[in-house]
Write an enzyme that holds these catalytic residues in place. Structure first.
Site, short mmCIF file in Angstrom:
data_model
loop_
_atom_site.label_atom_id
_atom_site.label_comp_id
_atom_site.label_asym_id
_atom_site.label_seq_id
_atom_site.Cartn_x
_atom_site.Cartn_y
_atom_site.Cartn_z
N HIS A 10 0.85 -1.19 0.00
CA HIS A 10 0.00 0.00 0.00
C HIS A 10 0.88 1.24 0.00
O HIS A 10 2.11 1.12 0.09
CB HIS A 10 -0.95 0.01 1.21
N ASP B 258 4.47 5.54 7.05
CA ASP B 258 5.47 5.55 8.12
C ASP B 258 6.90 5.36 7.61
O ASP B 258 7.84 5.41 8.37
CB ASP B 258 5.15 4.46 9.15
N HIS B 259 7.05 5.11 6.33
CA HIS B 259 8.39 5.03 5.74
C HIS B 259 8.25 5.31 4.25
O HIS B 259 7.14 5.23 3.70
CB HIS B 259 9.03 3.66 5.97
N HIS C 85 2.51 3.69 1.90
CA HIS C 85 2.86 3.69 3.32
C HIS C 85 2.90 5.12 3.87
O HIS C 85 3.27 6.06 3.16
CB HIS C 85 4.24 3.06 3.53
N HIS D 116 -7.16 -0.66 6.06
CA HIS D 116 -6.07 0.13 6.64
C HIS D 116 -5.88 1.37 5.76
O HIS D 116 -5.83 2.50 6.23
CB HIS D 116 -4.81 -0.72 6.73
N HIS E 182 4.68 -4.98 9.46
CA HIS E 182 5.41 -4.41 10.60
C HIS E 182 5.26 -5.33 11.79
O HIS E 182 4.30 -6.10 11.88
CB HIS E 182 4.80 -3.07 11.06
N ASP F 224 -0.24 -4.04 6.19
CA ASP F 224 -0.74 -3.61 7.49
C ASP F 224 -2.19 -4.01 7.71
O ASP F 224 -2.82 -3.59 8.68
CB ASP F 224 -0.62 -2.08 7.63
FE LIG Z 1 0.64 1.31 6.57
#
Ligand SMILES: [Fe+2]
Length: 236
Positions: free
Chosen positions: A57, A61-62, A59, A112, A170, A129
């Site tokens: 997807h 967070d990174h 992302h 998500h 994660h 996620d």
């Molecule tokens: Fe995510």
């Protein structure tokens, strides 16, 4: 099949390397931009040629390494048809990517984010996620939808065979993998919970926004190769 699970400790992201041991073609799932040299070096050491880079997807967070890896290796970037417009291959539920004897089946598992997909390869499923070990990704931004996530987990992922190995995007507690049977029994958010209760639970998490949200999302929509000046918002 060659299989490696790699970890980025800053974002607690797992990256997966899968390769056909005969044709030496390889793919990476959810590579992290800061780890691009590590991943290229591993590919070289194992004498593999990178064919595909898959993101589960967009992302928050990174930043993905998809664009850099594409530039450096000629690999094709793959993601959902609802996701980053920069990718080469836009996939839908039921699509199959074949790489030597490695067959990757696409499962759309939104909730998500609206573009979240899982990738099923033999007895393994890479869930991004959507489904985490004993948990599930938050649903409070990027068109997240808790009801949709519940449907993806219970209606798509929990319908896979019980012995399917679950590899998450994660982990924050040191887990590396799980199984569908385990998650059906022990998942703290989705197991033995009705849809409405799940939606309520997800609505009350009150999590702080991810540290890289403002940088990561615009960068990832460009496969991670946008320059820093382009990512800063005019109001910032
Ligand atoms: Fe995510």
């Amino acid at each position: 099949m060659i299989f490696r699970q790699l970890f980025d400790s800053e974002s607690s992201t797992y990256t997966y390397l899968l390769a056909d041991e005969h044709t030496r073609e390889a793919l990476l799932i959810d590579p992290v931009r800061e780890q691009v040299e590590r991943d290229l070096n591993l590919l070289k050491e194992l004498e593999l040629k990178l064919t595909y880079v898959l993101d589960t997807h967009v992302h928050a967070d990174h930043v993905t390494a998809a664009g850099l890896l594409r530039q450096r290796t000629g690999a094709r970037a793959v993601a959902s048809h609802k996701g980053a417009p920069c990718v080469d291959v836009k996939v839908r539920h039921g699509d199959v990517l074949q790489m030597g004897e490695v067959k990757v089946e696409v499962l759309e598992t939104p909730g998500h984010t609206d573009d979240s997909v899982s990738f099923r390869v033999g007895k393994r499923v890479f869930t991004g996620d959507a489904l985490l070990v004993r948990s599930a990704g938050r649903t409070d931004f990027q068109n997240g939808n808790a009801g949709q996530l519940f449907d993806s987990i219970t209606g798509v992922l929990f319908r896979l065979p019980d012995d399917t190995e679950v590899y998450p995007g994660h982990d924050y507690k040191g887990h590396t993998q799980s199984s569908i049977a385990e998650e059906k029994r022990y998942n703290a958010r989705a197991a033995n919970r009705e849809r409405e209760a799940f939606v309520q639970l997800m609505g009350n998490l009150n999590l702080p926004p991810p540290k890289k949200l403002k940088e990561a999302v615009p960068a990832n929509l460009a496969c991670g190769v946008i320059s820093p000046t382009q990512t800063s918002s005019p109001q910032a």
